[in-house]
Design an enzyme around this catalytic site. Structure first.
Site, short mmCIF file in Angstrom:
data_model
loop_
_atom_site.label_atom_id
_atom_site.label_comp_id
_atom_site.label_asym_id
_atom_site.label_seq_id
_atom_site.Cartn_x
_atom_site.Cartn_y
_atom_site.Cartn_z
N CYS A 176 1.96 4.88 5.24
CA CYS A 176 0.50 4.81 5.14
C CYS A 176 -0.12 6.22 5.14
O CYS A 176 0.07 6.98 4.20
CB CYS A 176 -0.05 3.95 6.27
N ASP B 198 -1.79 -5.69 -0.79
CA ASP B 198 -2.14 -4.40 -0.20
C ASP B 198 -3.42 -3.89 -0.85
O ASP B 198 -3.41 -3.42 -1.99
CB ASP B 198 -1.01 -3.39 -0.40
N HIS C 87 0.16 -4.75 3.70
CA HIS C 87 0.14 -3.34 4.07
C HIS C 87 0.60 -3.17 5.52
O HIS C 87 0.17 -3.87 6.42
CB HIS C 87 -1.28 -2.79 3.92
#
Length: 256
Positions: free
Chosen positions: A143, A190, A222
């Site tokens: 991320c 996502d 995600h």
């Protein structure tokens, strides 16, 4: 931009069980989790820089992942990218991640966590690793951390090979500048790295000409590579396979 900015889904997840086996050290002035390989599988002159999501280096899920990289022979460093200001797991819905990122400049508090504050930490750490006699450096980024893996893969950046999972905040020009192989683990659902951004990334990587890999995992969202719900068979499979993806990538392109 090949992925959107971090959002609320970056901070929701399930804390996994396990006892981390690494140690905390102050390196380059930064609190750092270090996972050290033991025995004959230790890969000499090679290290992995682990750049976390917004939950930071004190999150046990991340520590367990670092331990797993070490178990596969890679000395792994995971520094605090947030100056002690990482986001705790499962913050309230009204938490404003953009204010956290931008700090006082964005209506929040403090200095925030934008490039001008985060990248010096990464650069100083890469200098430290190089000074330890490490000849080849791989980096993993989840991320938030993915952006700094990609930026560190530009010419002279210090990162030789990269792996990123559910990336956020990566610009197209940053991806175009990489000079080494990059592997990406993507979630089917996502909002930060949606299908159109994934396809844009694939087009860029094809033009760049470096080795690349983009694996799409069905039935996950995600954050799955760090914070999957392990009671969900599909999520557990995806998390484990995303880790194997990283190790196989480094075994192929990082090991000498």
């Amino acid at each position: 931009m090949t992925s959107h900015q971090p959002a609320q889904c970056c901070t929701i997840g399930v804390k996994h069980e396990g006892s981390p086996s690494g140690t905390f050290k102050t390196i380059a002035g930064v609190d750092t989790y270090v996972a050290t390989p033991t025995g004959k599988n230790a890969i000499p002159s090679t290290a992995i820089l682990f750049l976390t999501d917004v939950l930071g280096h004190r999150f046990e899920n991340a520590q367990l992942l670092a331990d797993q990289y070490a178990a596969n022979g890679y000395l792994t460093y995971m520094p605090d990218l947030f100056f002690g200001d990482a986001i705790p797991l499962n913050r309230p819905k009204d938490f404003d991640i953009q204010k956290w990122l931008k700090g006082a400049a964005g209506g929040g508090e403090g200095e925030g966590h934008m490039v001008e504050r985060t990248e010096p930490v990464v650069k100083d750490f890469l200098k430290f690793i190089q000074g330890e006699g490490i000849k080849k450096i791989g980096a993993v980024g989840y991320c938030f951390g993915a952006k700094y893996v990609v930026r560190g893969m530009a010419k002279g950046g210090g990162i030789d090979v990269g792996y990123i999972a559910h990336p956020s905040f990566v610009d197209a020009d940053e991806l175009k500048a990489i000079t080494g192989g990059l592997s990406i683990a993507a979630a089917e659902t996502d909002q930060i790295f949606p299908a159109e951004k994934r396809r844009e990334s694939e087009d860029i990587l094809k033009e760049v000409g470096q080795p690349y890999q983009v694996n799409l995992y069905s039935g996950v969202v995600h954050g799955f590579a760090v914070r999957a719900e392990l009671s969900d068979k599909q999520a557990k499979f995806a998390k484990e396979q995303a880790f194997y993806q990283a190790v196989q990538w480094f075994d192929t392109w990082l090991k000498e």
